[in-house]
Scaffold this motif. Structure first.
Motif, short mmCIF file in Angstrom:
data_model
loop_
_atom_site.label_atom_id
_atom_site.label_comp_id
_atom_site.label_asym_id
_atom_site.label_seq_id
_atom_site.Cartn_x
_atom_site.Cartn_y
_atom_site.Cartn_z
N ASN A 35 0.83 -1.21 0.00
CA ASN A 35 0.00 0.00 0.00
C ASN A 35 0.86 1.26 0.00
N SER A 36 1.96 1.22 0.75
CA SER A 36 2.87 2.36 0.79
C SER A 36 3.51 2.59 -0.56
N LEU A 37 3.90 1.51 -1.23
CA LEU A 37 4.51 1.63 -2.55
C LEU A 37 3.51 2.18 -3.56
N THR A 38 2.29 1.70 -3.54
CA THR A 38 1.26 2.17 -4.47
C THR A 38 0.98 3.66 -4.25
N ARG A 39 0.87 4.08 -3.00
CA ARG A 39 0.62 5.49 -2.68
C ARG A 39 1.80 6.35 -3.16
N PHE A 40 3.01 5.84 -2.94
CA PHE A 40 4.21 6.57 -3.37
C PHE A 40 4.24 6.73 -4.89
N CYS A 90 7.35 13.00 -0.18
CA CYS A 90 8.69 13.17 0.38
C CYS A 90 8.82 12.76 1.84
N ALA A 91 7.74 12.70 2.57
CA ALA A 91 7.83 12.38 4.00
C ALA A 91 7.60 10.89 4.28
N THR A 92 7.47 10.08 3.25
CA THR A 92 7.17 8.67 3.47
C THR A 92 8.44 7.84 3.59
N VAL A 93 8.31 6.70 4.24
CA VAL A 93 9.42 5.76 4.37
C VAL A 93 9.84 5.26 2.99
N THR A 94 8.87 5.10 2.10
CA THR A 94 9.14 4.60 0.76
C THR A 94 10.05 5.55 -0.02
N LYS A 133 6.47 16.97 4.74
CA LYS A 133 5.42 17.41 3.83
C LYS A 133 4.64 18.55 4.46
N ASN A 134 4.43 19.59 3.68
CA ASN A 134 3.60 20.70 4.12
C ASN A 134 2.15 20.25 4.03
N ARG A 135 1.53 20.04 5.14
CA ARG A 135 0.18 19.50 5.17
C ARG A 135 -0.86 20.51 4.70
N GLY A 136 -0.57 21.79 4.81
CA GLY A 136 -1.53 22.80 4.38
C GLY A 136 -2.76 22.77 5.27
N GLY A 137 -3.82 23.34 4.78
CA GLY A 137 -5.07 23.31 5.54
C GLY A 137 -5.11 24.40 6.59
#
Length: 79
Positions: free
Chosen positions: A12-17, A26-30, A68-72
């Motif tokens: 799932n992490s790879l697919t999202r990446f 940029c903030a993910t382990v992947t 990652k700049n989450r924004g919001g």
């Protein structure tokens, strides 16, 4: 198996990446595992750094952000 080669990353992490654009992930382990994997592969194969890579290293001397700049909106309660 590419997941094992990247340090046993969750599918799932790879697919999202892979579905992210530019620096979205940029903030993910992947992201970090992929960078290390492909840098080691480049060195192992004896390939030089690409012109795009050299340009990025000149423009971003300290590297790209790994947060990652989450924004919001940020809510603050006034008492």
């Amino acid at each position: 198996n590419r997941l094992k080669a990247l340090g046993d990353i969750n599918n799932n992490s790879l697919t999202r990446f892979l579905s992210g654009k530019k620096q979205d992930q940029c903030a993910t382990v992947t992201y970090k595992a992929g960078y290390v994997f492909f840098e080691k592969l480049r060195i192992l194969e004896g390939r030089k750094k690409s012109s795009a890579r050299l340009k990025n290293e000149q423009e971003h001397v300290t590297g790209f952000s790994l947060t990652k700049n989450r924004g919001g909106l940020v809510y603050c309660a006034f008492i």
